[in-house]
Design a protein around this motif. Structure first.
Motif, short mmCIF file in Angstrom:
data_model
loop_
_atom_site.label_atom_id
_atom_site.label_comp_id
_atom_site.label_asym_id
_atom_site.label_seq_id
_atom_site.Cartn_x
_atom_site.Cartn_y
_atom_site.Cartn_z
N ALA A 117 0.83 -1.20 0.00
CA ALA A 117 0.00 0.00 0.00
C ALA A 117 0.87 1.25 0.00
O ALA A 117 0.63 2.20 -0.75
CB ALA A 117 -0.93 0.00 1.22
N GLU B 197 0.48 8.56 0.65
CA GLU B 197 -0.47 9.37 1.43
C GLU B 197 -1.72 8.57 1.74
O GLU B 197 -2.27 8.67 2.84
CB GLU B 197 -0.82 10.66 0.68
N GLY B 198 -2.15 7.75 0.78
CA GLY B 198 -3.28 6.87 1.05
C GLY B 198 -2.97 5.97 2.24
O GLY B 198 -3.81 5.73 3.10
N ALA B 199 -1.73 5.48 2.28
CA ALA B 199 -1.32 4.61 3.38
C ALA B 199 -1.36 5.36 4.71
O ALA B 199 -1.87 4.86 5.72
CB ALA B 199 0.07 4.05 3.12
N LEU B 200 -0.83 6.58 4.72
CA LEU B 200 -0.87 7.39 5.95
C LEU B 200 -2.30 7.56 6.43
O LEU B 200 -2.58 7.48 7.63
CB LEU B 200 -0.27 8.77 5.68
N LEU B 201 -3.21 7.80 5.48
CA LEU B 201 -4.59 8.12 5.86
C LEU B 201 -5.34 6.93 6.45
O LEU B 201 -6.35 7.11 7.10
CB LEU B 201 -5.36 8.68 4.66
N VAL B 202 -4.89 5.70 6.18
CA VAL B 202 -5.56 4.57 6.85
C VAL B 202 -4.85 4.21 8.16
O VAL B 202 -5.25 3.26 8.83
CB VAL B 202 -5.67 3.31 5.95
N ILE C 28 -1.38 3.71 8.48
CA ILE C 28 -0.11 2.99 8.36
C ILE C 28 1.03 3.95 8.71
O ILE C 28 1.05 5.10 8.27
CB ILE C 28 0.07 2.45 6.92
#
Ligand SMILES: Nc1ncnc2c1ncn2[C@@H]1O[C@H](COP(=O)(O)OP(=O)(O)OP(=O)(O)O)[C@@H](O)[C@H]1O
Ligand SMILES: [Mg+2]
Lengths: 286, 235
Positions: free
Chosen positions: A169, A175-180, A182
């Protein structure tokens, strides 16, 4: 025919090593966009550690490899934490220069500790067996099997575990990863550690069938870059397939075209890929 | 309840958001209107921790002080961000994208339950769970993005332009789903260019211009406001 089969086997052995090194390179590139020019030098360090632990400390081959793997994982994590993480938000050129710096540093360290001379270590598996009419050393067979097992294990880890999904991910959208939720810093550190450990395995596997010397990583780095470009930057299947493909091309090209130009195959491949398919053969990340 | 005050975000000497102050109360769906470049995304990114706000910002959510927390801690506190451009994991399956949305929840059974809920909220995704998210249509990708954010079971959902570049019929569908999510009890802060459609489902709204909030009020009032009608509804 026998010559052909022999060269295919040689290609697969070299390909195992290339794929392990290229895998680490592509994982680091995928998750951090860092072209780790020092990657082959981690492989060199792994080879030296196994060599020293076997020849001077008297450890068993596998025990030596295990220590080398753990040591290189720590080195990899430290490189990420101390060198590449602080450069994460700086221009790309900075981390490239840092990677070159690490490469020169590691080579100098190896020269100081082990000197310039070529080293050789014996494998505990020196016997020769006959496989379908071909004579092969046991060590080469073990190398083939161990590398394949490790790659399957890594693929399972990346696709079947939460930690593996977190790495993929992060590679696909940080950034997508940070937002979930991670922790992408931890992912980067883990990825670097895994990659360096893979390089240590490759170096340790290759040490008994080739020579160990401070600059042994340079050519491997170049080839791993060719493979990663061939397979698609950041692509795991690309690095796996690309490693075997390049090694087969080299060993067959070296036999049937010219042994002198064997090492040029990688660069011809690079030129062809850049010309005809710049995105690589497998373009999807991770 | 989310309460924001003195939120300024600078890029060098340029202030993309200036002393922004607003709140989202329990049960509310609040819309943030603004033209291209007004600073909506900047505000969202500061709220979810992707961008650092300047010192002095106050971001309070329930009893937590969110200013300077990591994105992970902010998700953990109950606020999820469905970002502009979706930021999906394109080569991972729809199922993996959704499950990763519940990354901080480590109970498999609970995650399964949430996935079921997302698939009943977005039935169009049911047949696509095994496909790579990047292979879906724009509308379906937006559903995955919203679903991924909801998988964390946030108390507040930050939703940045979910309708951008979707066909008008799909826009309607997406916004209706957002209204349903809000009715089910989740607070929503929605950024939209599509002012009319957004105000129709919102309780209140704020208008952002050049990084400053210039207007706010109940949705019905904003819809009648001359300035809003002229600037954002082409009336
Ligand atoms: N990382 C950055 N560095 C410099 N300037 C930025 C950065 N991010 C945003 N900006 C600037 O900040 C301003 C606000 O941008 P922002 O993306 O927040 O607007 P927006 O309201 O979300 O617009 P849109 O409706 O187009 O999404 C713009 O002028 C933009 O160019
Ligand atoms: Mg925006």
């Amino acid at each position: 025919m026998e010559l052909f089969a022999q060269q295919v086997l040689n290609g697969l052995v070299t390909g195992s090593v290339y794929s392990l090194v290229a895998l680490g390179l592509t994982l680091i590139y995928g998750t951090m966009q860092v072209p780790n020019f020092a990657h082959g030098h981690l492989y060199m360090l792994g080879a030296y550690l196994s060599y020293t632990l076997v020849t001077t400390a008297g450890l068993h081959y596998w025990a030596a490899m295990a220590v080398a793997v753990v040591a290189l994982a720590v080195v990899g994590a430290a490189l990420e934490r101390l060198i590449f993480r602080p450069l994460r938000h700086a221009p790309h050129l900075n981390s490239m220069i840092a990677a070159l710096g690490v490469m020169l540093f590691l080579e100098a360290v190896a020269q100081i500790i082990w000197g310039e001379e070529f080293r050789h270590m014996d494998s505990p598996y020196a016997g020769v067996v006959s496989v379908a009419g071909l004579l092969v050393t046991e060590h080469r067979l073990i190398l083939l099997g161990a590398a394949a097992l490790l790659m399957v294990g890594l693929l399972l880890f990346l696709t079947r575990t939460l930690a593996g999904s977190a790495i993929r991910a992060t590679a696909q959208n940080a950034e997508g990863a940070l937002l979930v939720g991670i922790d992408t810093n931890r992912v980067a550190m883990t990825t670097f550690a895994i990659s360096a450990a893979l390089a240590a395995v490759a170096g340790s596997l290759v040490a008994p069938i080739s020579l160990v010397y401070p600059s042994m990583g340079s050519l491997v780095t170049l080839k791993a870059f060719a493979i990663v470009v061939l397979g698609g930057m950041g692509s795991v299947p690309g690095a796996l397939a690309g490693g075997y493909l390049l090694a087969l091309a080299e060993s067959l090209g070296g036999t049937y075209i010219s042994a002198t130009y064997q090492d040029l195959v990688a660069f011809v491949v690079l030129a062809l890929v850049f010309t005809f398919k710049p995105s690589g053969l497998f373009k999807e990340a991770a | 309840m989310l309460s924001v005050a003195n939120l300024t975000v600078s890029f060098g000497s340029f202030q993309a958001a200036r002393e922004v102050a607003f709140e989202v109360r329990e049960g509310e769906l609040v819309v943030l209107l603004g033209a291209n470049g007004a600073g909506k995304t900047t505000v969202f990114r500061a709220l979810s921790g992707l961008t650092r706000a300047d010192a002095g910002a106050r971001i309070e959510f329930d009893d937590h002080d969110l200013a300077n927390l990591s994105p992970r801690a902010i998700v953990d506190a109950g606020m999820s961000h469905c970002p502009e451009g979706r930021k999906l994991f394109p080569a991972l399956s729809v199922m993996t994208n959704l499950r990763l949305g519940a990354y901080l929840c480590r109970q498999r059974a609970e995650i399964d339950r949430r996935v079921e809920r997302m698939l009943s909220l977005f039935p169009a995704l049911k047949d696509r769970t095994g496909d790579p998210a990047g292979a879906l249509s724009g509308g379906q990708q937006q559903m995955v993005a919203i679903g991924r954010a909801l998988m964390a079971e946030p108390r507040l959902l930050l939703l940045d332009e979910p309708s951008v570049s979707l066909a008008p019929k799909v826009v309607r569908q997406v916004l209706e789903t957002v209204a349903a999510i809000n009715r089910a009890g989740t607070m929503v802060l929605l950024a939209e260019q599509n002012a009319y459609a957004a105000l129709e489902i919102a309780h209140r709204g704020y208008v952002l211009e050049n990084g400053r909030l210039v207007l706010d009020g109940p949705a019905a009032e904003l819809m009648q406001h001359d300035e809003v009608r002229r600037a954002y509804m082409g009336a």
